[in-house]
Scaffold this active site. Sequence first.
Site, mmCIF file in Angstrom:
data_model
loop_
_atom_site.group_PDB
_atom_site.id
_atom_site.type_symbol
_atom_site.label_atom_id
_atom_site.label_comp_id
_atom_site.label_asym_id
_atom_site.label_seq_id
_atom_site.Cartn_x
_atom_site.Cartn_y
_atom_site.Cartn_z
ATOM 1 N N SER A 9 1.290 -4.167 -4.608
ATOM 2 C CA SER A 9 0.624 -2.936 -4.187
ATOM 3 C C SER A 9 0.887 -1.854 -5.222
ATOM 4 O O SER A 9 1.795 -1.971 -6.052
ATOM 5 C CB SER A 9 1.182 -2.501 -2.826
ATOM 6 O OG SER A 9 0.843 -1.175 -2.516
ATOM 7 N N TYR A 34 6.461 0.159 4.038
ATOM 8 C CA TYR A 34 5.493 -0.633 3.284
ATOM 9 C C TYR A 34 5.833 -0.613 1.797
ATOM 10 O O TYR A 34 5.834 -1.658 1.130
ATOM 11 C CB TYR A 34 4.086 -0.080 3.517
ATOM 12 C CG TYR A 34 2.992 -0.848 2.830
ATOM 13 C CD1 TYR A 34 2.528 -2.047 3.355
ATOM 14 C CD2 TYR A 34 2.412 -0.377 1.656
ATOM 15 C CE1 TYR A 34 1.505 -2.761 2.734
ATOM 16 C CE2 TYR A 34 1.399 -1.071 1.029
ATOM 17 C CZ TYR A 34 0.950 -2.263 1.570
ATOM 18 O OH TYR A 34 -0.054 -2.961 0.943
#
Length: 258
Positions: free
Chosen positions: A146, A159
């Site tokens: 990510s 996250y």
Amino acid sequence: MNPSIFDLHGKTAVVIGGTTGIGHAISLGFAEAGADVIASARRAEEVAKTAAEIEAAGRRTLRLTSNVRDRESLKKLRDEVLKAFGKVDILVNSAGLIKRAPTLDFPEETWNDILNTNVTGTLRACQVFGEHMLSRGYGRIINLASLTTFVALFEVAAYGASKAAVGALTKSLAIEWSRHGVLVNAIAPGIFRTALNSNLLDGTERGRELQLRTPMGRFGNTSELVGAAIYLASDAASFVSGEIMVVDGGFLASGVNQ
């Protein structure tokens, strides 16, 4: 250059989290590149729908559910694929969980859920399928990292921590497994429009900031990740391991854009 080095005919790919969003695009992209693809996820109806799309592309598949939080379900997935196809050449780990909330009082239970899915779930799948790949001396593993592997986004600390860990795990597996023929890489997507985030991207200040920070001036389409995935899964990337390939429209290069 011989374009056949990008050909996936004769390959068997398992895409975990392969029925929605980025995973779905990769599943169909692999099928179009010639691979037989098993797109697995928790929901049987989504698995069946994606399997039908793979078959419509002329490739073989299976309708198998799995949950990265359940090692036994991953073992069953692996064993059923081996029974039907005899091998797994490619593994994509695309299952993920995110929750936005202030970090100060972020619930520890939710923190653990996110890390269990995004990090430990990726590890479980790599261990379960890596055992087979290492035994035959060949494999391509692609994890989903990510932007938050590299930079922080506001109020998604769990996250971000999980995806930073996915990046580190990818590199660790690469230095352990590459000499045995199993190459481990990751893709770090920028901001891609999916069914889950459209409202965020189109109707909020956060969405406007994300677009402003993307030098191409737009969000990505999930189909624009397929080329990177095919490259990492193919013979074209036979000397690539431990890399985190960023596909972000220039986001991480961005300083001041106007």
